[in-house]
Scaffold this active site. Structure first.
Site, PDB file in Angstrom:
ATOM      1  N   LYS A 182       0.886  -1.180   0.000  1.00  0.00           N
ATOM      2  CA  LYS A 182       0.000   0.000   0.000  1.00  0.00           C
ATOM      3  C   LYS A 182       0.917   1.222   0.000  1.00  0.00           C
ATOM      4  CE  LYS A 182      -1.669   3.038   2.114  1.00  0.00           C
ATOM      5  NZ  LYS A 182      -1.504   4.490   1.796  1.00  0.00           N
ATOM      6  N   CYS A 291      13.838  10.939   6.154  1.00  0.00           N
ATOM      7  CA  CYS A 291      13.830  10.430   7.532  1.00  0.00           C
ATOM      8  C   CYS A 291      15.193  10.629   8.176  1.00  0.00           C
ATOM      9  CB  CYS A 291      13.442   8.968   7.540  1.00  0.00           C
ATOM     10  SG  CYS A 291      14.446   7.975   6.452  1.00  0.00           S
ATOM     11  N   GLU A 388      10.683  16.384  14.891  1.00  0.00           N
ATOM     12  CA  GLU A 388      10.978  16.194  13.471  1.00  0.00           C
ATOM     13  C   GLU A 388      10.141  17.191  12.671  1.00  0.00           C
ATOM     14  OE1 GLU A 388       9.509  12.699  11.327  1.00  0.00           O
ATOM     15  OE2 GLU A 388      11.540  12.434  10.556  1.00  0.00           O
TER      16      GLU A 388
HETATM   17  P1  NAP Z   1       2.721   8.663   7.529  1.00  0.00           P
HETATM   18  O1  NAP Z   1       1.678   9.685   7.577  1.00  0.00           O
HETATM   19  O2  NAP Z   1       3.014   7.871   8.733  1.00  0.00           O
HETATM   20  O3  NAP Z   1       2.340   7.701   6.320  1.00  0.00           O
HETATM   21  C1  NAP Z   1       3.122   6.587   5.977  1.00  0.00           C
HETATM   22  C2  NAP Z   1       2.250   5.541   5.346  1.00  0.00           C
HETATM   23  O4  NAP Z   1       1.310   5.053   6.302  1.00  0.00           O
HETATM   24  C3  NAP Z   1       1.419   6.055   4.176  1.00  0.00           C
HETATM   25  O5  NAP Z   1       1.347   5.060   3.196  1.00  0.00           O
HETATM   26  C4  NAP Z   1       0.079   6.290   4.825  1.00  0.00           C
HETATM   27  O6  NAP Z   1      -0.971   6.286   3.906  1.00  0.00           O
HETATM   28  C5  NAP Z   1       0.017   5.108   5.759  1.00  0.00           C
HETATM   29  N1  NAP Z   1      -0.973   5.233   6.823  1.00  0.00           N
HETATM   30  C6  NAP Z   1      -1.492   6.357   7.376  1.00  0.00           C
HETATM   31  N2  NAP Z   1      -2.394   6.050   8.336  1.00  0.00           N
HETATM   32  C7  NAP Z   1      -2.446   4.698   8.399  1.00  0.00           C
HETATM   33  C8  NAP Z   1      -3.187   3.767   9.173  1.00  0.00           C
HETATM   34  N3  NAP Z   1      -4.066   4.174  10.107  1.00  0.00           N
HETATM   35  N4  NAP Z   1      -2.985   2.448   8.969  1.00  0.00           N
HETATM   36  C9  NAP Z   1      -2.104   2.023   8.050  1.00  0.00           C
HETATM   37  N5  NAP Z   1      -1.392   2.854   7.263  1.00  0.00           N
HETATM   38  C10 NAP Z   1      -1.548   4.176   7.440  1.00  0.00           C
HETATM   39  O7  NAP Z   1       4.123   9.257   7.072  1.00  0.00           O
HETATM   40  P2  NAP Z   1       4.410  10.215   5.845  1.00  0.00           P
HETATM   41  O8  NAP Z   1       3.903  11.558   6.186  1.00  0.00           O
HETATM   42  O9  NAP Z   1       3.969   9.579   4.577  1.00  0.00           O
HETATM   43  O10 NAP Z   1       6.004  10.175   5.819  1.00  0.00           O
HETATM   44  C11 NAP Z   1       6.751  10.962   6.654  1.00  0.00           C
HETATM   45  C12 NAP Z   1       7.262  10.193   7.852  1.00  0.00           C
HETATM   46  O11 NAP Z   1       7.904   9.000   7.446  1.00  0.00           O
HETATM   47  C13 NAP Z   1       8.315  10.964   8.606  1.00  0.00           C
HETATM   48  O12 NAP Z   1       8.105  10.852   9.981  1.00  0.00           O
HETATM   49  C14 NAP Z   1       9.608  10.281   8.216  1.00  0.00           C
HETATM   50  O13 NAP Z   1      10.643  10.435   9.122  1.00  0.00           O
HETATM   51  C15 NAP Z   1       9.184   8.890   8.076  1.00  0.00           C
HETATM   52  N6  NAP Z   1      10.105   8.142   7.216  1.00  0.00           N
HETATM   53  C16 NAP Z   1      10.965   7.262   7.803  1.00  0.00           C
HETATM   54  C17 NAP Z   1      11.875   6.565   7.037  1.00  0.00           C
HETATM   55  C18 NAP Z   1      12.818   5.597   7.681  1.00  0.00           C
HETATM   56  O14 NAP Z   1      13.366   4.785   6.982  1.00  0.00           O
HETATM   57  N7  NAP Z   1      13.028   5.620   8.977  1.00  0.00           N
HETATM   58  C19 NAP Z   1      11.909   6.749   5.650  1.00  0.00           C
HETATM   59  C20 NAP Z   1      11.024   7.654   5.085  1.00  0.00           C
HETATM   60  C21 NAP Z   1      10.119   8.336   5.900  1.00  0.00           C
HETATM   61  P3  NAP Z   1      -1.536   7.672   3.251  1.00  0.00           P
HETATM   62  O15 NAP Z   1      -0.422   8.628   3.196  1.00  0.00           O
HETATM   63  O16 NAP Z   1      -1.985   7.234   1.912  1.00  0.00           O
HETATM   64  O17 NAP Z   1      -2.659   8.115   4.120  1.00  0.00           O
END
Ligand code: NAP
Ligand code: MG
Length: 486
Positions: A182, A291, A388
């Site tokens: 997903k 990240c 962050e």
């Molecule tokens: P996010 O809001 O947590 O979303 C990540 C993924 O989770 C998306 O596919 C999102 O779908 C999905 N999601 C949201 N709510 C969910 C739920 N209730 N159940 C299951 N899946 C759900 O993060 P983001 O804003 O996309 O990305 C930014 C964050 O990712 C930052 O905190 C960053 O540090 C972190 N990140 C970490 C790494 C690492 O390797 N440590 C790498 C990249 C990013 P939708 O967006 O389609 O709603």
């Protein structure tokens, strides 16, 4: 912006389930926005629980079919072929990603190349993970087998869609799992394109299933699905917590790759000419939506003013514009994300804006542009030094001793990556151990992406490791076989 218009060698309106390109069962779609100019240029499926149910069933069927009996070397060959086909499509994938999430073209291209590298690396690794024989009681032979979990669920973010897909799905397929992916709502196009490439490369039906949609709908359905045996999640801390809770109901293992507040520690003996480009790039790359972005620069007070002045000079030269212009920074992925960062900058208290880059005057008004910002006069407990931000904002903080530098570096909830800049070999070794983070870079930062280098967090940066050979332990489960033969 037409010169970016991607070559749709696939149908972005379809889910890929069981080797077939199918419309979402609910008949709903989501618009795809180009963050560089705010226009909508495509639509993608808004997958729901029913689509996830079909995808998990297809993955299970694949495991029970030929995929479950495919030798490791053959799995590796398929991954290698996918990697070759990704390479053939690098320019298409880069344009697609640049258009979808606003990355400058050179960054999007680097992401596509990294995706190919993951397939090559894991293709070569598929038959290299071995079990053990264990000395045991008289009359026994004991050995271990590494087996796939079964159906693996993959939830990925929008910031490095191709790279995270590569490391997550790549590791899982290598070990013989069948995947349901997903992707993030804002960044589904390259995931759908990848499914097309994998199909062309001969990945059997049902081995990879892609269901675009929203996190709270398709994502939640996947992570709570009783037919899923392992979940690989990359994203934010709050959603990671939700996923952990959902997985707990089914008692399945989870890999959480979450956020960071990664520091670089700059000592007075550092080679500043080498350090300076890394210090800044690690904060502004991908408009800070990384990240492992280094959002905290900790500097020996003796050289603080010099480092601040030299970073400020670089910041002033940074240019922001549409992805196609291929400048230092593109737009933020969405207006929502831009607003998150603006809110941080609107409340900096006694800190000072030391320098900002500039947005090109001809950048479209409806794009989500934000000038990169260097902030000084920040204390270690300041909100800008603790939370962050996920945007192109760096803070610079002075320290007076090695002990204080380590205390500040370790003084957040996170622990993903750290950089050390010092010529003192003993200090390098000492601090590499004392710093609480999943990776430590000495006199560099990021090391060119590092497909081969295990990656992951401590603290609220998450747990489990992806990338490198280490990931393959997480994407498999160990079985011990004890045979008595007398
Ligand atoms: P996010 O809001 O947590 O979303 C990540 C993924 O989770 C998306 O596919 C999102 O779908 C999905 N999601 C949201 N709510 C969910 C739920 N209730 N159940 C299951 N899946 C759900 O993060 P983001 O804003 O996309 O990305 C930014 C964050 O990712 C930052 O905190 C960053 O540090 C972190 N990140 C970490 C790494 C690492 O390797 N440590 C790498 C990249 C990013 P939708 O967006 O389609 O709603
Ligand atoms: Mg988009």
């Amino acid at each position: 912006m037409t010169d970016l218009l991607p070559n749709f060698f696939f149908d972005p309106t379809k889910c890929f389930i069981g080797g077939r390109w199918v419309a979402p069962l609910g008949g709903d779609y989501l618009p795809v926005e180009n963050p560089s100019d705010g226009t909508e240029f495509a639509k993608i499926p808004r997958g729901q629980k029913a689509d996830i149910d079909a995808a998990v069933a297809a993955a299970r069927a694949a495991l029970e079919g030929p995929w479950g009996r495919t030798p490791a070397a053959e799995r590796g060959r398929i991954l290698t072929r996918i990697g070759q086909k990704v390479l053939e499509r690098v320019d298409d994938l880069a344009r697609l990603e640049a258009m979808d999430v606003g990355k400058p073209l050179k960054q999007a291209r680097a992401d596509a190349l990294a995706l190919a590298r993951y397939m090559e690396f894991y293709g070569g690794a598929a038959d290299k993970l071995m079990g053990e024989t264990i000395p045991y009681l008289d009359g026994y032979t004991v050995y271990t087998l590494r087996e796939p979990h079964g159906v693996t669920g993959h939830i990925i973010p929008w910031n490095y869609p191709m790279q995270v897909l590569g490391r997550s799905v790549g590791g899982a397929l290598t070990m013989g799992n069948a995947c349901v992916l997903k992707p993030a709502e804002e960044a589904c196009l390259t995931a759908i394109a990848f499914a097309k490439i994998a199909e062309e490369a001969g990945l059997p039906p049902g081995v990879l299933n892609v269901v675009p949609g929203l996190g709270e709908e398709a994502g939640a359905a996947l992570t709570s699905h009783p037919g899923v045996n392992h979940i690989s999640f990359t994203g934010s801390v709050p959603v990671g917590q939700l996923i952990q809770r959902a997985a707990a109901q089914n008692v399945v293992p989870v890999t959480l790759e979450l956020g960071g507040k990664s520091p670089q520690l700059v000592f007075a003996d550092a080679d500043l000419d080498r350090a300076l480009p890394f210090l800044v790039n690690a904060g502004i790359q991908n408009a800070g939506q990384t990240c492992s972005a280094s959002s905290r620069i900790l500097v020996d007070r003796k050289i603080h003013d010099e480092v601040l002045a030299r970073m400020a000079e670089r910041y002033t030269a940074l240019r922001v514009g549409p992805a196609v212009a291929d400048l230092d920074l593109g737009p933020m992925v969405s207006e929502r994300q831009r607003q998150v960062v603006e809110n941080f900058l609107g409340d900096i208290g006694s800190a000072e804006i030391a320098a900002r880059g500039s947005i090109q005057s001809d950048a479209p008004g409806a794009g989500h542009y934000l000038a990169p910002t260097l902030v000084s006069g920040v204390t270690a407990d300041h909100r800008l030094a603790q939370d962050e931000i996920f945007g192109p904002v760096q803070v610079i903080i002075p320290f007076d001793s090695e002990e204080e530098a380590v205390a500040i570096a370790n003084g957040t909830d996170f622990g993903l990556v750290a950089g050390l800049w010092t010529a003192d070999g003993s200090r390098q070794m000492r601090l590499a151990r004392k710093i609480r983070s999943g990776q430590v870079f000495i006199n560099n930062y990021g090391a060119g992406g590092g497909v081969e280098l295990p990656f992951g967090g401590t603290g609220k940066s998450g747990y489990g490791r992806e990338k490198g050979m280490e990931a393959l332990y997480g994407f498999s489960v160990l079985k011990t076989v004890a045979a008595w033969h007398g």
